[in-house]
Design a protein around this motif. Structure first.
Motif, PDB file in Angstrom:
ATOM      1  N   GLY A  70       0.920  -1.280  -0.086  1.00 35.45           N
ATOM      2  CA  GLY A  70      -0.004   0.128  -0.016  1.00 35.45           C
ATOM      3  C   GLY A  70       0.701   1.253  -0.116  1.00 35.45           C
ATOM      4  O   GLY A  70       0.383   2.368  -0.634  1.00 35.45           O
ATOM      5  N   LEU A  71       2.204   1.147   0.609  1.00 34.05           N
ATOM      6  CA  LEU A  71       3.028   2.490   0.682  1.00 34.05           C
ATOM      7  C   LEU A  71       3.657   2.616  -0.412  1.00 34.05           C
ATOM      8  O   LEU A  71       4.117   3.920  -0.923  1.00 34.05           O
ATOM      9  N   LEU A  72       3.979   1.869  -1.306  1.00 34.55           N
ATOM     10  CA  LEU A  72       4.629   1.719  -2.451  1.00 34.55           C
ATOM     11  C   LEU A  72       4.451   2.785  -3.547  1.00 34.55           C
ATOM     12  O   LEU A  72       5.207   3.620  -3.641  1.00 34.55           O
ATOM     13  N   PRO A  73       3.075   3.178  -3.803  1.00 34.27           N
ATOM     14  CA  PRO A  73       2.722   4.066  -4.546  1.00 34.27           C
ATOM     15  C   PRO A  73       2.544   5.564  -4.114  1.00 34.27           C
ATOM     16  O   PRO A  73       2.064   6.386  -4.790  1.00 34.27           O
ATOM     17  N   GLY A 307      -6.731  -4.850 -12.183  1.00 34.23           N
ATOM     18  CA  GLY A 307      -7.023  -3.870 -12.624  1.00 34.23           C
ATOM     19  C   GLY A 307      -5.594  -3.189 -12.951  1.00 34.23           C
ATOM     20  O   GLY A 307      -5.521  -2.396 -14.267  1.00 34.23           O
ATOM     21  N   LEU A 308      -4.823  -3.359 -12.246  1.00 31.75           N
ATOM     22  CA  LEU A 308      -3.604  -2.500 -12.736  1.00 31.75           C
ATOM     23  C   LEU A 308      -2.684  -3.249 -13.964  1.00 31.75           C
ATOM     24  O   LEU A 308      -2.332  -2.481 -14.935  1.00 31.75           O
ATOM     25  N   VAL A 309      -2.874  -4.456 -13.963  1.00 35.59           N
ATOM     26  CA  VAL A 309      -2.128  -5.370 -15.251  1.00 35.59           C
ATOM     27  C   VAL A 309      -3.218  -4.978 -16.426  1.00 35.59           C
ATOM     28  O   VAL A 309      -2.561  -4.811 -17.503  1.00 35.59           O
ATOM     29  N   ALA A 310      -4.271  -5.044 -16.297  1.00 39.45           N
ATOM     30  CA  ALA A 310      -5.311  -4.505 -17.403  1.00 39.45           C
ATOM     31  C   ALA A 310      -4.823  -3.296 -17.785  1.00 39.45           C
ATOM     32  O   ALA A 310      -4.788  -3.011 -19.079  1.00 39.45           O
ATOM     33  N   ALA A 311      -4.610  -2.117 -17.040  1.00 49.31           N
ATOM     34  CA  ALA A 311      -4.421  -0.875 -17.425  1.00 49.31           C
ATOM     35  C   ALA A 311      -2.884  -0.776 -17.978  1.00 49.31           C
ATOM     36  O   ALA A 311      -2.847  -0.159 -18.957  1.00 49.31           O
ATOM     37  N   LYS A 312      -1.981  -1.694 -17.465  1.00 49.99           N
ATOM     38  CA  LYS A 312      -0.735  -1.753 -18.262  1.00 49.99           C
ATOM     39  C   LYS A 312      -0.799  -2.110 -19.566  1.00 49.99           C
ATOM     40  O   LYS A 312      -0.134  -1.946 -20.487  1.00 49.99           O
ATOM     41  N   ALA A 317     -11.071  -0.508 -20.319  1.00 49.23           N
ATOM     42  CA  ALA A 317     -12.437  -0.785 -20.294  1.00 49.23           C
ATOM     43  C   ALA A 317     -12.533  -1.831 -18.858  1.00 49.23           C
ATOM     44  O   ALA A 317     -13.213  -1.472 -17.947  1.00 49.23           O
ATOM     45  N   GLN A 318     -11.815  -2.730 -18.749  1.00 44.60           N
ATOM     46  CA  GLN A 318     -11.942  -3.489 -17.671  1.00 44.60           C
ATOM     47  C   GLN A 318     -11.041  -3.021 -16.557  1.00 44.60           C
ATOM     48  O   GLN A 318     -11.708  -3.130 -15.400  1.00 44.60           O
ATOM     49  N   ALA A 319     -10.261  -2.125 -16.583  1.00 48.42           N
ATOM     50  CA  ALA A 319      -9.549  -1.453 -15.547  1.00 48.42           C
ATOM     51  C   ALA A 319     -10.614  -0.342 -15.076  1.00 48.42           C
ATOM     52  O   ALA A 319     -10.577  -0.198 -13.758  1.00 48.42           O
ATOM     53  N   ARG A 320     -11.105   0.375 -15.751  1.00 43.64           N
ATOM     54  CA  ARG A 320     -12.157   1.322 -15.479  1.00 43.64           C
ATOM     55  C   ARG A 320     -13.389   0.595 -14.783  1.00 43.64           C
ATOM     56  O   ARG A 320     -13.933   0.960 -13.454  1.00 43.64           O
ATOM     57  N   GLY A 343      -3.319   0.519  -2.750  1.00 46.17           N
ATOM     58  CA  GLY A 343      -1.956   0.905  -3.463  1.00 46.17           C
ATOM     59  C   GLY A 343      -1.979   0.487  -5.073  1.00 46.17           C
ATOM     60  O   GLY A 343      -1.714   1.427  -5.961  1.00 46.17           O
ATOM     61  N   PHE A 344      -2.586  -0.624  -5.418  1.00 50.94           N
ATOM     62  CA  PHE A 344      -2.628  -1.037  -6.670  1.00 50.94           C
ATOM     63  C   PHE A 344      -3.778  -0.375  -7.248  1.00 50.94           C
ATOM     64  O   PHE A 344      -3.570   0.091  -8.593  1.00 50.94           O
ATOM     65  N   TYR A 345      -4.773   0.216  -6.589  1.00 59.94           N
ATOM     66  CA  TYR A 345      -5.591   1.011  -7.146  1.00 59.94           C
ATOM     67  C   TYR A 345      -5.110   2.424  -7.746  1.00 59.94           C
ATOM     68  O   TYR A 345      -5.376   3.038  -8.649  1.00 59.94           O
ATOM     69  N   GLN A 346      -4.240   3.063  -6.591  1.00 57.73           N
ATOM     70  CA  GLN A 346      -3.547   4.112  -7.031  1.00 57.73           C
ATOM     71  C   GLN A 346      -2.810   4.219  -8.228  1.00 57.73           C
ATOM     72  O   GLN A 346      -2.723   4.964  -8.982  1.00 57.73           O
ATOM     73  N   ARG A 347      -2.023   3.073  -8.365  1.00 52.48           N
ATOM     74  CA  ARG A 347      -1.287   2.754  -9.669  1.00 52.48           C
ATOM     75  C   ARG A 347      -2.277   2.623 -10.955  1.00 52.48           C
ATOM     76  O   ARG A 347      -1.862   3.235 -11.940  1.00 52.48           O
ATOM     77  N   THR A 348      -3.247   2.056 -10.879  1.00 54.89           N
ATOM     78  CA  THR A 348      -4.268   1.935 -11.991  1.00 54.89           C
ATOM     79  C   THR A 348      -4.696   3.218 -12.363  1.00 54.89           C
ATOM     80  O   THR A 348      -4.822   3.529 -13.491  1.00 54.89           O
ATOM     81  N   LYS A 349      -5.327   3.964 -11.156  1.00 54.80           N
ATOM     82  CA  LYS A 349      -5.619   5.369 -11.529  1.00 54.80           C
ATOM     83  C   LYS A 349      -4.998   6.343 -12.259  1.00 54.80           C
ATOM     84  O   LYS A 349      -5.326   7.038 -13.178  1.00 54.80           O
ATOM     85  N   ARG A 350      -3.528   6.221 -11.809  1.00 52.30           N
ATOM     86  CA  ARG A 350      -2.589   6.982 -12.511  1.00 52.30           C
ATOM     87  C   ARG A 350      -2.365   6.593 -14.212  1.00 52.30           C
ATOM     88  O   ARG A 350      -2.409   7.538 -15.037  1.00 52.30           O
ATOM     89  N   LEU A 351      -2.427   5.681 -14.245  1.00 49.84           N
ATOM     90  CA  LEU A 351      -2.542   5.026 -15.706  1.00 49.84           C
ATOM     91  C   LEU A 351      -3.393   5.382 -16.557  1.00 49.84           C
ATOM     92  O   LEU A 351      -3.416   5.739 -17.655  1.00 49.84           O
ATOM     93  N   LEU A 352      -4.685   5.116 -15.744  1.00 49.52           N
ATOM     94  CA  LEU A 352      -6.092   5.501 -16.510  1.00 49.52           C
ATOM     95  C   LEU A 352      -6.155   7.109 -16.782  1.00 49.52           C
ATOM     96  O   LEU A 352      -6.561   7.382 -17.783  1.00 49.52           O
ATOM     97  N   ALA A 353      -5.516   7.896 -16.214  1.00 51.10           N
ATOM     98  CA  ALA A 353      -5.379   9.072 -16.440  1.00 51.10           C
ATOM     99  C   ALA A 353      -4.229   9.504 -17.177  1.00 51.10           C
ATOM    100  O   ALA A 353      -3.935  10.868 -17.560  1.00 51.10           O
TER     101      ALA A 353
END
Length: 358
Positions: A70-73, A307-312, A317-320, A343-353
């Motif tokens: 959780g702290l990593l991102p 979701g992170l990997v989907a975004a990567k 659409a799946q990540a969202r 933590g993984f949500y934060q990383r996904t959110k950034r990629l989607l943005a």
């Protein structure tokens, strides 16, 4: 490796009856985007014997592995003062709590209050993943802070943790065992999920050692990361089914959601570059045997790493879909959005943005 045993508050009861996630009627309105930095800060234990640690969710236990993830991102999103308060003080607490053999136990707050002083130490669900994610977090903190005084003061202990939990635990097939002795007598499996995390921790730690003028030590730890990938390449992919085996105890890719299909994304999530030729097949295995995973139908927890990997991969659409699910869970059942999921949500959110991953 019972990754989903760390319930918080009422989540335990929900997990025993969960059959799928259905958005309630009021969800027609888009749920609010989660402010991960503020949420993680709110989980910090402010006082008592575990000050500087984190609850995995409100009224939850202190699980070091989930907290590391959780702290990593969050590290790079903090200013210098907050980085010392929220990251360095946590690292200091972790290193102070490590036992003589380099392992660590989780903390269950028996009164329900993390600040009260009433707690029980409980066994970790792994030794290798806890150590590996700690190393990655320490390296990320150091790159952001340039606090080389902290590095000089703590590198010996970090080396000891890496040696006892990772290097010593390497098996003849290249995988690391999930537990040190004597716990490895009941479970000595080398899990794919753990070993992807171990690979990342070893590579990150080796890179830091090399940068700080210790090339022989760096080469030593890099060699084990290479051994992990060699082991997975030799025995860890089931070509007949087209997916990764969950560990070195079986040659088969399992079709259960956890750990069978969820483990398929871990090589890509943790940047195991030598396994890149298998990333597509692993993800397709997830899609084939756990279709619709993004809507949370298989598990009460959202598994935000998927979701992170989907975004990567550009499967936006799946990540969202999963991002919205997590945001609604945060409103309807806060206990299920644990610190690692954040933590993984934060990383996904950034990629989607359209931002870079951190």
């Amino acid at each position: 490796m019972l990754r989903r045993q760390f319930f918080a508050g009422s989540a335990a009861a929900i997990a025993t009856t969960f059959t799928g996630f259905t958005l309630p009627a009021h969800a027609a309105l888009a749920p609010p985007v989660i402010n991960v930095v503020a949420t993680v800060k709110a989980l910090r234990i402010p006082s008592g014997p575990w000050a500087g640690g984190y609850e995995i969710a409100p009224a939850g236990r202190l699980n070091w592995y989930f907290t590391n993830l959780g702290l990593l991102p969050v590290v790079q999103l903090l200013n210098a003062a907050d980085r010392e308060l929220y990251i360095r003080s946590y690292l200091d607490l972790y290193l102070k709590t490590v036992r003589a053999d380099g392992t660590i136990e989780d903390v269950d707050f028996t009164s329900g209050l993390s600040t009260s002083g009433a707690y029980a130490m409980v066994p970790s669900d792994s030794d290798d993943s806890y150590a590996a994610t700690l190393l990655t977090l320490a390296v990320k903190y150091l790159r952001a802070s340039k606090n080389w005084i902290w590095w000089d003061a703590n590198k010996a202990k970090l080396k000891f943790i890496a040696y006892r939990n990772l290097a010593v635990m390497v098996k003849p097939d290249g995988y690391t065992s999930v537990f040190q002795a004597p716990r490895n007598q009941s479970n000595s499996i080398g899990y794919l999920m753990d070993n992807c995390e171990v690979y990342r921790g070893l590579r990150d730690f080796a890179a830091m050692l090399r940068e700080r003028g210790e090339p022989s030590e760096a080469t030593y730890y890099d060699s084990f990361a290479t051994g992990i990938t060699n082991g997975i390449l030799q025995i860890g992919f089931d070509n007949a089914r087209g997916g990764f085996a969950v560990g070195d105890h079986t040659p088969l890719a399992e079709t259960s959601f956890y750990p069978g299909t969820t483990c398929q994304v871990f090589p890509q999530a943790f940047g195991v570059s030598e396994l890149a030729p298998y990333f597509d097949r692993g993800y397709q295995f997830l899609e084939t045997y756990s279709p619709g995973w993004a809507d949370g139908r298989y598990d009460p927890y959202p598994w935000a790493v998927l979701g992170l990997v989907a975004a990567k991969r550009g499967s936006f659409a799946q990540a969202r879909t999963q991002k919205t699910l997590i945001e609604q869970m945060f409103v309807d059942n806060r206990a299920l959005v644990t610190i690692n999921e954040l933590g993984f949500y934060q990383r996904t959110k950034r990629l989607l943005a359209g931002l870079s991953e951190i």
